[in-house]
Write a protein that holds these residues in place. Structure first.
Motif, mmCIF file in Angstrom:
data_model
loop_
_atom_site.group_PDB
_atom_site.id
_atom_site.type_symbol
_atom_site.label_atom_id
_atom_site.label_comp_id
_atom_site.label_asym_id
_atom_site.label_seq_id
_atom_site.Cartn_x
_atom_site.Cartn_y
_atom_site.Cartn_z
ATOM 1 N N THR A 1 0.833 -1.190 0.000
ATOM 2 C CA THR A 1 0.000 0.000 0.000
ATOM 3 C C THR A 1 0.872 1.246 0.000
ATOM 4 O O THR A 1 2.008 1.227 0.456
ATOM 5 N N PHE B 1 2.163 2.279 3.408
ATOM 6 C CA PHE B 1 3.315 1.528 3.914
ATOM 7 C C PHE B 1 4.610 2.050 3.316
ATOM 8 O O PHE B 1 5.580 2.275 4.025
ATOM 9 N N SER C 1 -1.237 1.630 6.891
ATOM 10 C CA SER C 1 -1.098 0.525 5.940
ATOM 11 C C SER C 1 -1.683 -0.757 6.508
ATOM 12 O O SER C 1 -2.230 -1.571 5.766
#
Length: 117
Positions: free
Chosen positions: A31, A34, A76
């Motif tokens: 993601t 992240f 995330s």
């Protein structure tokens, strides 16, 4: 009304062309939050090293970058649990976001330095 994980619809990754060099799909934890969080945390390590070698003037920047990086990683985890983590990550966009965060940390650092004098 909590659904069991097997009852939630699975989000399938979107197929992209080879021309999108910065696109990453179907990474297990790929993601954008992240990637943003980890890059911001890496930048906080640089601020920590500067703080240790130069002085405490970089302390405010370190804490801002650390907090925002941890928030990115925590978001995330939320995205991973709600959307399945299937998202195209534009590393150019994430790098711009990180640079904006660094600028924010520098502004906070300058404000703290001015207030402390």
């Amino acid at each position: 009304m909590s659904q069991h994980p097997e009852e939630r619809p699975r989000v399938e990754p979107v197929e992209h062309t080879v021309d999108e060099a910065d696109g990453v799909t179907a990474r297990p934890i790929g993601t954008r939050s992240f990637v943003y969080g980890t890059k911001t945390l890496a930048t906080s390590v640089v601020a920590l090293l500067l703080m240790l070698f130069v002085g405490r003037v970089f302390a405010a920047a370190f804490w801002v970058l650390l907090a925002i990086g941890l928030l990115g990683v925590m978001f995330s985890v939320i995205e991973r649990n709600t959307t399945g983590g299937t998202e195209v990550v534009s590393h150019r966009r994430v790098n711009l976001d990180v640079m904006g965060t660094v600028l924010l940390a520098l502004v906070v650092m300058v404000i703290v330095a001015v207030v402390q004098r």
